[in-house]
Design a protein around this motif. Structure first.
Motif, PDB file in Angstrom:
ATOM      1  N   GLN A 105       0.703  -1.410  -0.129  1.00 39.72           N
ATOM      2  CA  GLN A 105      -0.022  -0.033   0.016  1.00 39.72           C
ATOM      3  C   GLN A 105       1.112   1.205  -0.030  1.00 39.72           C
ATOM      4  OE1 GLN A 105      -2.333   0.172   3.470  1.00 39.72           O
ATOM      5  NE2 GLN A 105      -0.836   0.185   4.817  1.00 39.72           N
ATOM      6  N   GLY A 106       2.302   1.190   0.520  1.00 34.99           N
ATOM      7  CA  GLY A 106       3.172   2.258   0.584  1.00 34.99           C
ATOM      8  C   GLY A 106       3.635   2.388  -0.912  1.00 34.99           C
ATOM      9  N   VAL A 107       4.021   1.186  -1.528  1.00 37.58           N
ATOM     10  CA  VAL A 107       4.778   1.204  -2.658  1.00 37.58           C
ATOM     11  C   VAL A 107       3.844   1.472  -3.910  1.00 37.58           C
ATOM     12  CG1 VAL A 107       6.081  -0.163  -4.084  1.00 37.58           C
ATOM     13  CG2 VAL A 107       6.565  -0.578  -1.589  1.00 37.58           C
ATOM     14  N   ASP A 108       2.828   1.078  -3.886  1.00 41.40           N
ATOM     15  CA  ASP A 108       1.761   1.492  -4.772  1.00 41.40           C
ATOM     16  C   ASP A 108       1.679   2.815  -5.103  1.00 41.40           C
ATOM     17  OD1 ASP A 108       1.410  -1.357  -5.116  1.00 41.40           O
ATOM     18  OD2 ASP A 108      -0.488  -1.508  -4.272  1.00 41.40           O
ATOM     19  N   ILE A 109       1.762   3.614  -4.205  1.00 40.13           N
ATOM     20  CA  ILE A 109       1.515   5.185  -4.565  1.00 40.13           C
ATOM     21  C   ILE A 109       2.955   6.024  -4.603  1.00 40.13           C
ATOM     22  CG2 ILE A 109      -0.456   5.311  -3.002  1.00 40.13           C
ATOM     23  CD1 ILE A 109       1.322   6.257  -0.624  1.00 40.13           C
ATOM     24  N   GLY A 110       3.914   4.885  -4.884  1.00 36.13           N
ATOM     25  CA  GLY A 110       5.311   5.553  -5.266  1.00 36.13           C
ATOM     26  C   GLY A 110       6.234   5.590  -4.237  1.00 36.13           C
TER      27      GLY A 110
END
Length: 378
Positions: A105-110
Motif C-alpha cells: 500500500q505504500g509502494v503502490d503510491i510511489g
C-alpha cells in the motif's frame, strides 16, 4: 607524508555467495521480462546438492524457477558431478509468497519499499572513478573465469577468490604490495604449476607491471589445495558480498544488499542513484572524491536526508551541491527508476564483478551525462 595499505577482495561467479546473488537476480530478470510492475524480494541459499529459494514475488507473469536456476548453474560451469555440485543433479526447493499488502500500500503510491540509508561513492584514482583495489580485484576474478571458460587452464573449477593490497601515499595509490588468488582446481595438479600458471595468465595480464611492487607478495591457493569448493565446501547466501558488490570497503555502506530486489527497493535503486550523482560530481571537476548518503522512510517518496562529503577536495561547498541535487533530480523511487531506466532485465549481469565501475550499456548509473549540471556551479 601519509602512507597506508588498503585491501579489497572479489569472488568469481562460481563462488557460493555469488551463485545465490545470480539466482536471485536471474529470477528478478525473468519477472521483469514479463511484468515491469512485478515486485520481487528473492533470497537464495546454496549448500551441498541443494538450492533453497524463498521470498516475496507479486507478478502477473510466471517463472519456472527450477529451469532458470539449472540453466544459470550450467552457464556458470557446474557441469561435472566431480565438482560436488551439479546443474542437473542438485535439488531445488522454493517457498514463494506475495508481497505483504501492508508494504504494497505504500509502494503502490510511489513510496520507498523500505526504510534505510544508501551510499554512493566516486574517486578520481581510476578511469572508472572507482577505488583501485576493488577494480584490480574484480579484474583478477573476471580473468580467472575467462581462462577457465576458454580452457586456457582446463583444470580450473568454478569457485575462486581474489584479494589485492595497494599502498597509498598522500591518499594516492602508488603500488600493489600483495595479491591473493584462490582457484578451485582438479585433483592431481601440482601447487607449483597452479602458481606459475595463474601468475602468468591471470595476475600479469591484469595488474600493470609498473604497479606491482618489486617485492610484492603473491599468494596462490594459500592452504596448498583447493579441490573441494563451491556449495559442497561452503554454504552460500544472497547478499553476503556487499563490499565486493560496491567499493571494496573503501566507502561506507548502508548494509542492504542489491540482488533479488526489484527497483522499488531503495536498497538497490538509491544506491545506484547515489553512485550516479557522486560519479558525475567527480567527473565535473567539483571534487576529486565524493560520498553521498540518501535515506528513506518506507512508503514515502522523497529522501528524509541527503549528505554530501567531498573529503576536503571540493571546489564548491557541500550545501551548494545538495541544493543542485534537490533542484535537478527527482529522488523518489519512480523518478530514479525512470532516469536510470531500471525496469529492464539487466540484473543477473550486475551480480558478479561489481555493480559499479562497469562500462556495459546496462549500467546506466555509470553514465556521466549530467556533468554539466554540476560543472555550472564552478
Amino acid at each position: 607524508m601519509k602512507e597506508f595499505l588498503f585491501t579489497s577482495e572479489s569472488v568469481t561467479e562460481g563462488h557460493p555467495d555469488k551463485i545465490c546473488d545470480q539466482v536471485s537476480d536471474a529470477i528478478l530478470d525473468n519477472v521483469l521480462m514479463q511484468d515491469k510492475k512485478g515486485r520481487v524480494a528473492c533470497e537464495t541459499l546454496a549448500t551441498r546438492g541443494l538450492l533453497f529459494i524463498a521470498g516475496e514475488i507479486t507478478t502477473v507473469g510466471y517463472v519456472e524457477i527450477p529451469n532458470v536456476v539449472r540453466e544459470l548453474l550450467k552457464d556458470i560451469g557446474y557441469v561435472d558431478k566431480e565438482y560436488g555440485f551439479n546443474y542437473d543433479a542438485s535439488a531445488i526447493i522454493t517457498a514463494i509468497q506475495e508481497q505483504s499488502p501492508d508494504i504494497a500500500q505504500g509502494v503502490d503510491i510511489g513510496g520507498a519499499g523500505d526504510q534505510g540509508m544508501m551510499f554512493g561513492f566516486a574517486t578520481r584514482e581510476t578511469p572508472q572513478l572507482m577505488p583501485l583495489p576493488i577494480m584490480l580485484a574484480h579484474g583478477l576474478v573476471r580473468r580467472l573465469a575467462e581462462v577457465r571458460k576458454k580452457k586456457i587452464l582446463d583444470y580450473l573449477r568454478p569457485d575462486g577468490k581474489s584479494q589485492v593490497t595497494v599502498k597509498y601515499v598522500d591518499d594516492k595509490p602508488v603500488e600493489v604490495t600483495a595479491v591473493v588468488i584462490s582457484s578451485q582446481h582438479d585433483e592431481g595438479i601440482s601447487q607449483d604449476k597452479i602458481r606459475n600458471d595463474l601468475k602468468e595468465t591471470v595476475v600479469e595480464q591484469v595488474i600493470p607491471k609498473e604497479l606491482l611492487a618489486k617485492n610484492y607478495k603473491l599468494f596462490v591457493n594459500p592452504t596448498g589445495r583447493f579441490v573441494i569448493g563451491g556449495p559442497q565446501a561452503d554454504t552460500g547466501v544472497t547478499g553476503r558480498k556487499i563490499m565486493v558488490d560496491t567499493y571494496g570497503g573503501f566507502a561506507k555502506h548502508g548494509g542492504g544488499c542489491f540482488s533479488g530486489k526489484d527497483p522499488t527497493k531503495v536498497d538497490r535503486t538509491a544506491a545506484y542513484f547515489a553512485r550516479y550523482l557522486a560519479k558525475n560530481i567527480v567527473a565535473s571537476g567539483i571534487a576529486d572524491k565524493c560520498e553521498i548518503q540518501l535515506s528513506y522512510v518506507i512508503g514515502h517518496k522523497q529522501p528524509v536526508s541527503i549528505m554530501v562529503n567531498m573529503f576536503d577536495t571540493e571546489k564548491v561547498p557541500a550545501e551548494k551541491v545538495i541544493e543542485i541535487i534537490r533542484k535537478n533530480f527527482d529522488l523518489s523511487p519512480a523518478g530514479m527508476i525512470e532516469k536510470l531506466d531500471l525496469l529492464r532485465p539487466i540484473y543477473r549481469k550486475t551480480a558478479c564483478y561489481g555493480h559499479f565501475g562497469r562500462e556495459e550499456d546496462e549500467f546506466t548509473w555509470e553514465k556521466t551525462d549530467v556533468v554539466d549540471i554540476f560543472a555550472s556551479a564552478l
